[in-house]
Design a protein around this motif. Structure first.
Motif, PDB file in Angstrom:
ATOM      1  N   ILE A  11      47.714 -17.533 -17.764  1.00  0.00           N
ATOM      2  CA  ILE A  11      47.207 -16.349 -17.072  1.00  0.00           C
ATOM      3  C   ILE A  11      47.972 -16.217 -15.756  1.00  0.00           C
ATOM      4  O   ILE A  11      47.938 -17.114 -14.928  1.00  0.00           O
ATOM      5  CB  ILE A  11      45.697 -16.453 -16.779  1.00  0.00           C
ATOM      6  CG1 ILE A  11      44.905 -16.697 -18.074  1.00  0.00           C
ATOM      7  CG2 ILE A  11      45.208 -15.195 -16.074  1.00  0.00           C
ATOM      8  CD1 ILE A  11      44.944 -15.555 -19.065  1.00  0.00           C
ATOM      9  N   GLU A  12      48.675 -15.103 -15.570  1.00  0.00           N
ATOM     10  CA  GLU A  12      49.516 -14.938 -14.386  1.00  0.00           C
ATOM     11  C   GLU A  12      48.799 -14.245 -13.238  1.00  0.00           C
ATOM     12  O   GLU A  12      48.817 -14.713 -12.109  1.00  0.00           O
ATOM     13  CB  GLU A  12      50.789 -14.170 -14.744  1.00  0.00           C
ATOM     14  CG  GLU A  12      51.708 -14.935 -15.684  1.00  0.00           C
ATOM     15  CD  GLU A  12      52.992 -14.183 -15.949  1.00  0.00           C
ATOM     16  OE1 GLU A  12      53.457 -13.451 -15.036  1.00  0.00           O
ATOM     17  OE2 GLU A  12      53.531 -14.301 -17.060  1.00  0.00           O
ATOM     18  N   ARG A  13      48.190 -13.100 -13.512  1.00  0.00           N
ATOM     19  CA  ARG A  13      47.505 -12.380 -12.436  1.00  0.00           C
ATOM     20  C   ARG A  13      46.545 -11.365 -13.034  1.00  0.00           C
ATOM     21  O   ARG A  13      46.670 -10.995 -14.199  1.00  0.00           O
ATOM     22  CB  ARG A  13      48.491 -11.683 -11.504  1.00  0.00           C
ATOM     23  CG  ARG A  13      49.343 -10.607 -12.145  1.00  0.00           C
ATOM     24  CD  ARG A  13      50.154  -9.871 -11.091  1.00  0.00           C
ATOM     25  NE  ARG A  13      51.089 -10.731 -10.422  1.00  0.00           N
ATOM     26  CZ  ARG A  13      52.344 -10.915 -10.823  1.00  0.00           C
ATOM     27  NH1 ARG A  13      52.780 -10.295 -11.905  1.00  0.00           N
ATOM     28  NH2 ARG A  13      53.160 -11.691 -10.153  1.00  0.00           N
ATOM     29  N   ALA A  14      45.591 -10.944 -12.210  1.00  0.00           N
ATOM     30  CA  ALA A  14      44.597  -9.974 -12.677  1.00  0.00           C
ATOM     31  C   ALA A  14      44.331  -8.937 -11.601  1.00  0.00           C
ATOM     32  O   ALA A  14      44.479  -9.208 -10.409  1.00  0.00           O
ATOM     33  CB  ALA A  14      43.291 -10.683 -13.056  1.00  0.00           C
ATOM     34  N   GLU A  15      43.971  -7.736 -12.045  1.00  0.00           N
ATOM     35  CA  GLU A  15      43.582  -6.661 -11.142  1.00  0.00           C
ATOM     36  C   GLU A  15      42.269  -6.071 -11.634  1.00  0.00           C
ATOM     37  O   GLU A  15      42.081  -5.864 -12.835  1.00  0.00           O
ATOM     38  CB  GLU A  15      44.624  -5.543 -11.124  1.00  0.00           C
ATOM     39  CG  GLU A  15      45.955  -5.904 -10.534  1.00  0.00           C
ATOM     40  CD  GLU A  15      46.909  -4.716 -10.553  1.00  0.00           C
ATOM     41  OE1 GLU A  15      46.561  -3.683 -11.182  1.00  0.00           O
ATOM     42  OE2 GLU A  15      47.981  -4.820  -9.950  1.00  0.00           O
ATOM     43  N   LEU A  16      41.370  -5.792 -10.706  1.00  0.00           N
ATOM     44  CA  LEU A  16      40.147  -5.070 -11.017  1.00  0.00           C
ATOM     45  C   LEU A  16      40.463  -3.583 -10.877  1.00  0.00           C
ATOM     46  O   LEU A  16      40.800  -3.110  -9.794  1.00  0.00           O
ATOM     47  CB  LEU A  16      39.028  -5.487 -10.062  1.00  0.00           C
ATOM     48  CG  LEU A  16      37.704  -4.732 -10.167  1.00  0.00           C
ATOM     49  CD1 LEU A  16      37.121  -4.812 -11.570  1.00  0.00           C
ATOM     50  CD2 LEU A  16      36.707  -5.259  -9.134  1.00  0.00           C
ATOM     51  N   ARG A  17      40.378  -2.850 -11.987  1.00  0.00           N
ATOM     52  CA  ARG A  17      40.752  -1.440 -11.983  1.00  0.00           C
ATOM     53  C   ARG A  17      39.565  -0.493 -11.808  1.00  0.00           C
ATOM     54  O   ARG A  17      39.669   0.532 -11.148  1.00  0.00           O
ATOM     55  CB  ARG A  17      41.490  -1.096 -13.283  1.00  0.00           C
ATOM     56  CG  ARG A  17      42.883  -1.715 -13.402  1.00  0.00           C
ATOM     57  CD  ARG A  17      43.787  -1.171 -12.316  1.00  0.00           C
ATOM     58  NE  ARG A  17      45.155  -1.619 -12.435  1.00  0.00           N
ATOM     59  CZ  ARG A  17      46.102  -1.013 -13.145  1.00  0.00           C
ATOM     60  NH1 ARG A  17      45.810   0.063 -13.834  1.00  0.00           N
ATOM     61  NH2 ARG A  17      47.328  -1.483 -13.163  1.00  0.00           N
ATOM     62  N   HIS A  18      38.437  -0.821 -12.451  1.00  0.00           N
ATOM     63  CA  HIS A  18      37.268   0.066 -12.391  1.00  0.00           C
ATOM     64  C   HIS A  18      36.009  -0.786 -12.452  1.00  0.00           C
ATOM     65  O   HIS A  18      36.023  -1.899 -12.982  1.00  0.00           O
ATOM     66  CB  HIS A  18      37.260   1.052 -13.570  1.00  0.00           C
ATOM     67  CG  HIS A  18      38.537   1.812 -13.716  1.00  0.00           C
ATOM     68  ND1 HIS A  18      38.876   2.865 -12.900  1.00  0.00           N
ATOM     69  CD2 HIS A  18      39.563   1.655 -14.586  1.00  0.00           C
ATOM     70  CE1 HIS A  18      40.062   3.328 -13.263  1.00  0.00           C
ATOM     71  NE2 HIS A  18      40.497   2.619 -14.274  1.00  0.00           N
ATOM     72  N   VAL A  30      36.327  -3.386 -15.401  1.00  0.00           N
ATOM     73  CA  VAL A  30      37.519  -3.285 -16.237  1.00  0.00           C
ATOM     74  C   VAL A  30      38.663  -3.949 -15.478  1.00  0.00           C
ATOM     75  O   VAL A  30      38.986  -3.550 -14.351  1.00  0.00           O
ATOM     76  CB  VAL A  30      37.882  -1.822 -16.561  1.00  0.00           C
ATOM     77  CG1 VAL A  30      39.201  -1.758 -17.337  1.00  0.00           C
ATOM     78  CG2 VAL A  30      36.763  -1.154 -17.360  1.00  0.00           C
ATOM     79  N   PHE A  31      39.253  -4.976 -16.083  1.00  0.00           N
ATOM     80  CA  PHE A  31      40.362  -5.715 -15.489  1.00  0.00           C
ATOM     81  C   PHE A  31      41.648  -5.447 -16.259  1.00  0.00           C
ATOM     82  O   PHE A  31      41.626  -5.267 -17.480  1.00  0.00           O
ATOM     83  CB  PHE A  31      40.100  -7.227 -15.526  1.00  0.00           C
ATOM     84  CG  PHE A  31      38.972  -7.688 -14.665  1.00  0.00           C
ATOM     85  CD1 PHE A  31      39.196  -8.005 -13.330  1.00  0.00           C
ATOM     86  CD2 PHE A  31      37.693  -7.817 -15.168  1.00  0.00           C
ATOM     87  CE1 PHE A  31      38.160  -8.436 -12.523  1.00  0.00           C
ATOM     88  CE2 PHE A  31      36.650  -8.246 -14.371  1.00  0.00           C
ATOM     89  CZ  PHE A  31      36.878  -8.557 -13.046  1.00  0.00           C
ATOM     90  N   ARG A  32      42.739  -5.464 -15.541  1.00  0.00           N
ATOM     91  CA  ARG A  32      44.069  -5.478 -16.146  1.00  0.00           C
ATOM     92  C   ARG A  32      44.638  -6.866 -15.874  1.00  0.00           C
ATOM     93  O   ARG A  32      44.728  -7.275 -14.711  1.00  0.00           O
ATOM     94  CB  ARG A  32      44.970  -4.417 -15.515  1.00  0.00           C
ATOM     95  CG  ARG A  32      46.372  -4.373 -16.098  1.00  0.00           C
ATOM     96  CD  ARG A  32      47.195  -3.305 -15.345  1.00  0.00           C
ATOM     97  NE  ARG A  32      48.518  -3.177 -15.907  1.00  0.00           N
ATOM     98  CZ  ARG A  32      49.553  -3.962 -15.592  1.00  0.00           C
ATOM     99  NH1 ARG A  32      49.390  -4.936 -14.701  1.00  0.00           N
ATOM    100  NH2 ARG A  32      50.728  -3.788 -16.141  1.00  0.00           N
TER     101      ARG A  32
END
Length: 201
Positions: A11-18, A30-32
């Protein structure tokens, strides 16, 4: 989950989108995520807080996750800090490999200051910049493909756009796991999109 992302080699990185925080002590996000969905899903499955989740198949090393979970005491601490008056959190919220989280807040100075000061004791905030909100709907960034955005993000992180330049196309390629020629193509297309948008073309 952030600690898991930092420690897991796939797992490299995550973003919280919504997100949707309803008034029943649950949160839906919702994560990317850049990485392998299998260990991510296994971790979600093992958590007591997870109510339900869904993962998309990975495409070019990126997948999306929608998860509904019970709000923990820790969650409530930082949610309470940001859930005030004029504050709006602007996505994405980025979870970095070094354990930090980057986010943008819009609101009055008083509410921003209160949010920073009232974070739980286990957290602290560094305010990097303050100014008028200038992000526009339909910006050039919104026209980039996911892969182009990843290439630009990797270029920024490695210092490719610094002056003097610290990073190289090879550094971007290594981060994306592609050939340097492919990384260079992603950057060229992204830059062309941004420049055309600036000129109104």
């Amino acid at each position: 989950m952030h600690a898991f992302e930092m420690e897991h080699e796939r797992i490299e990185r995550a973003e919280l989108r919504h997100w949707n925080m309803v008034l029943d002590d649950t949160n839906t996000f919702v994560f990317r995520v850049r990485g392998d969905p299998d260990p991510f899903g296994a971790k979600l499955e093992s958590r007591d807080a997870t109510i339900s989740y869904s993962l998309t198949p990975a495409s070019n090393g990126v997948f999306y996750c929608c998860v509904r979970e019970r709000a923990t005491e820790s969650d409530e601490g930082y949610i309470d800090a940001f859930a005030r008056g004029t504050l709006v959190v602007i996505p994405p919220v980025r979870f970095n490999p070094d354990g930090t989280t980057d986010l943008t807040l819009v609101g009055t100075p008083a509410d921003v200051n209160a949010a920073v000061e009232e974070l739980p004791d286990s957290m602290r905030a560094d305010v990097r910049s303050i100014g008028p909100y200038r992000r526009r709907v339909g910006s050039a960034a919104s026209r980039l493909t996911d892969r182009q955005r990843e290439a630009v993000a990797a270029a920024v992180e490695c210092g490719y756009y610094d002056s003097p330049r610290d990073g190289s196309v090879s550094d971007v390629a290594a981060d994306l796991g592609v050939a340097p020629s492919t990384a260079a193509e992603h950057l060229r297309k992204a830059e062309a999109t941004v420049m055309r948008q600036i000129l109104g073309r």
